[in-house]
Design a protein around this motif. Sequence first.
Motif, mmCIF file in Angstrom:
data_model
loop_
_atom_site.group_PDB
_atom_site.id
_atom_site.type_symbol
_atom_site.label_atom_id
_atom_site.label_comp_id
_atom_site.label_asym_id
_atom_site.label_seq_id
_atom_site.Cartn_x
_atom_site.Cartn_y
_atom_site.Cartn_z
ATOM 1 N N ARG A 1 0.832 -1.209 0.000
ATOM 2 C CA ARG A 1 0.000 0.000 0.000
ATOM 3 C C ARG A 1 0.870 1.265 0.000
ATOM 4 N NH1 ARG A 1 -3.321 -3.033 3.679
ATOM 5 N NH2 ARG A 1 -2.603 -1.849 5.483
ATOM 6 N N ILE A 2 2.007 1.204 0.721
ATOM 7 C CA ILE A 2 2.923 2.358 0.738
ATOM 8 C C ILE A 2 3.485 2.592 -0.655
ATOM 9 C CG2 ILE A 2 5.137 3.202 1.620
ATOM 10 C CD1 ILE A 2 4.506 1.623 4.227
ATOM 11 N N ILE A 3 3.885 1.516 -1.319
ATOM 12 C CA ILE A 3 4.445 1.625 -2.669
ATOM 13 C C ILE A 3 3.411 2.197 -3.636
ATOM 14 C CG2 ILE A 3 5.312 0.282 -4.640
ATOM 15 C CD1 ILE A 3 6.684 -1.570 -2.587
ATOM 16 N N ARG A 4 2.128 1.844 -3.433
ATOM 17 C CA ARG A 4 1.048 2.348 -4.301
ATOM 18 C C ARG A 4 0.584 3.742 -3.883
ATOM 19 N NH1 ARG A 4 -1.078 -3.068 -3.625
ATOM 20 N NH2 ARG A 4 -2.610 -2.227 -2.146
ATOM 21 N N ASP A 5 1.220 4.303 -2.854
ATOM 22 C CA ASP A 5 0.894 5.634 -2.348
ATOM 23 C C ASP A 5 -0.531 5.712 -1.812
ATOM 24 O OD1 ASP A 5 1.348 8.213 -1.605
ATOM 25 O OD2 ASP A 5 1.082 9.088 -3.607
ATOM 26 N N GLU A 6 -0.962 4.681 -1.119
ATOM 27 C CA GLU A 6 -2.276 4.660 -0.484
ATOM 28 C C GLU A 6 -2.114 5.024 0.996
ATOM 29 O OE1 GLU A 6 -4.137 0.876 -1.009
ATOM 30 O OE2 GLU A 6 -3.896 0.876 -3.201
ATOM 31 N N SER A 7 -2.621 6.180 1.385
ATOM 32 C CA SER A 7 -2.525 6.637 2.781
ATOM 33 C C SER A 7 -1.109 6.414 3.308
ATOM 34 C CB SER A 7 -3.542 5.907 3.668
ATOM 35 O OG SER A 7 -4.841 6.053 3.172
ATOM 36 N N ARG A 8 -0.130 6.943 2.585
ATOM 37 C CA ARG A 8 1.276 6.622 2.829
ATOM 38 C C ARG A 8 1.708 6.916 4.267
ATOM 39 N NH1 ARG A 8 4.790 8.479 -1.764
ATOM 40 N NH2 ARG A 8 4.632 6.314 -2.462
ATOM 41 N N VAL A 9 1.383 8.090 4.800
ATOM 42 C CA VAL A 9 1.833 8.460 6.147
ATOM 43 C C VAL A 9 1.246 7.511 7.187
ATOM 44 C CG1 VAL A 9 1.782 10.246 7.916
ATOM 45 C CG2 VAL A 9 2.174 10.882 5.521
ATOM 46 N N ALA A 10 -0.034 7.238 7.070
ATOM 47 C CA ALA A 10 -0.697 6.349 8.029
ATOM 48 C C ALA A 10 -0.144 4.925 7.939
ATOM 49 C CB ALA A 10 -2.200 6.337 7.776
ATOM 50 N N ASN A 11 0.115 4.461 6.723
ATOM 51 C CA ASN A 11 0.611 3.099 6.563
ATOM 52 C C ASN A 11 2.058 2.952 7.014
ATOM 53 O OD1 ASN A 11 -1.455 1.286 5.563
ATOM 54 N ND2 ASN A 11 -1.579 2.626 3.772
ATOM 55 N N ILE A 12 2.843 4.007 6.889
ATOM 56 C CA ILE A 12 4.215 3.937 7.405
ATOM 57 C C ILE A 12 4.201 3.835 8.920
ATOM 58 C CG2 ILE A 12 6.314 5.311 7.744
ATOM 59 C CD1 ILE A 12 6.063 6.163 4.807
ATOM 60 N N GLU A 13 3.311 4.571 9.563
ATOM 61 C CA GLU A 13 3.183 4.466 11.020
ATOM 62 C C GLU A 13 2.695 3.079 11.419
ATOM 63 O OE1 GLU A 13 4.239 6.591 13.374
ATOM 64 O OE2 GLU A 13 5.090 7.579 11.596
ATOM 65 N N LEU A 14 1.765 2.528 10.628
ATOM 66 C CA LEU A 14 1.272 1.177 10.890
ATOM 67 C C LEU A 14 2.406 0.160 10.741
ATOM 68 C CD1 LEU A 14 -0.988 -0.868 11.414
ATOM 69 C CD2 LEU A 14 -1.546 -0.789 8.971
ATOM 70 N N LEU A 15 3.246 0.347 9.714
ATOM 71 C CA LEU A 15 4.372 -0.563 9.490
ATOM 72 C C LEU A 15 5.353 -0.512 10.654
ATOM 73 C CD1 LEU A 15 5.835 -2.518 7.597
ATOM 74 C CD2 LEU A 15 6.894 -0.534 6.487
ATOM 75 N N LYS A 16 5.623 0.687 11.168
ATOM 76 C CA LYS A 16 6.533 0.821 12.306
ATOM 77 C C LYS A 16 5.966 0.114 13.535
ATOM 78 C CE LYS A 16 8.571 5.244 10.846
ATOM 79 N NZ LYS A 16 8.710 6.684 11.159
ATOM 80 N N ASP A 17 4.667 0.248 13.754
ATOM 81 C CA ASP A 17 4.025 -0.404 14.888
ATOM 82 C C ASP A 17 4.072 -1.929 14.736
ATOM 83 O OD1 ASP A 17 2.381 -0.175 17.375
ATOM 84 O OD2 ASP A 17 0.894 -1.188 16.122
#
Length: 518
Positions: free
Chosen positions: A459-475
């Motif tokens: 989803r990050i690569i597809r630029d879908e809610s990038r900021v939120a998904n990066i935070e989700l990935l870190k968690d």
Amino acid sequence: MSLRIYIPADAAAVALDADSVATALQAAAAREGIEIEITRTGSRGLHWLEPLLEVATAKGRIGYGPVGVSDVASVLAAARDDSAHPLCVGVVDDLPFLKRQTRLTFARCGIVDPRSLDDYAAHDGYKGLARALEIGSTATIAAVTASGLRGRGGAGFPTGIKWDTVAKTDASQKYIVCNADEGDSGTFADRMIMEGDPFVLIEGMTIAGIATGATLGYIYVRSEYPHAIATLNAALVAARRANRLGRNVMGSPHHFDIEVRMGAGAYVCGEETALLDSLEGKRGTVRAKPPLPAHKGLFGCPTVINNVLSLATVPLILDKGAEFYRDCGMGRSRGTMPIQLAGNVRHSGLFEVAFGITLGELVDEIGGGTMSGRPVRAVQVGGPLGAYFPRELFDTPFDYEAFAARDGLIGHGGIVVFDDTVDMAKQARFAMEFCAVESCGKCTPCRVGSTRGVDVIDRIIRDESRVANIELLKDLCNTLKFGSLCALGGLTPYPVMSAITHFPEDFGITPPSRQAAE
């Protein structure tokens, strides 16, 4: 005049047609009436020169490489006449790649016939075992402890402490298990020892058995290593015939024997408890600890589990003394580390050196930069679950604690080099996917978290809610790191988080330096 010629039978050289070169050499010598003697050795570890053909001379072994079948006739003529040849690299021992090394564990690799016990003995083989039998188990363990030897499989646990625990655990049966399930990307040191100097591993395991009271050892080798398995089995037969294995080892009261067991290629079986399950004929799944394998390991008995390199280093320590080994290295990282250079690198191969050399020296000076000629952008150290380091961290000393201080790990000593065309978001995705594929499935963070991680990175690569998904990935990485039962899930965050931290632009994040400039 007879020529003595050395050609590796190591899998890396064989993959590059070394067997055909050896056959062609025999045929060419017969046609020309030249008397030759060919010894098939292990590899010296200069992989960019394989197949490396060496000719014994009064000046030392003269190398030619990489030699193809079409080069054989001219190389043979040059060797016979001592004339110039474009593939001649000179005296192999004088090559900078070898001259800068401190070869202790790998001193015999590429030198001896790996299946000849006489050749091994002629190069100081079995002196360590003789010393261990002379000084007894307590002093042997004390020497290993004093040397500072730590596990070379990746965890870096002090070898002497592990042996001492097993020795002091009361049991009628104890085991020595060698973890030869070398599955990290860019690593091949274990294979090189097993194919190039198997007796040093056998000797190390025998010393461990006598020191701890174990009577049987197992070498757990991955199925992708058929050459290593064949060489080990041949060496075991020779060792038994020479009374280096079996009953009353070297005329002592001690009994110790070794068997080779082949794994099915599951990465998780590199984890010591999953390996034990596999050895017992079960599906390889991680066990909860405690109990530790040193107390309750293989078949419920006290078990020493060490990596190939750890055990292969023990004979030298007993022969030369703990101080000799401890004098190499830095801090708590003593001795040498066989570092494996792979990926997009000009001089790939094995480089054994004392701890303390910097990452930059290894990549730029020893490795020679990238094979592509493009700038180095990142290196991954420690296998598929190791962190990605950018050039800004190339001043990091190759040392367990120094790497840990920068959220990295040296693992089994593998370095994979990438140039500036690498996409670090895709590399982070690969780490999560690798974990998902290789997970034993026992714990939820690893089993489910890795699969979710792949989805989130997509989803990050597809630029879908990038900021939120990066935070989700870190968690998600935090959950994997602290909630997984073993290092497979626990280390997966290292490549993912290092990719985000050091290469944020590949995830669509503006680097802090650019933010400040704006």
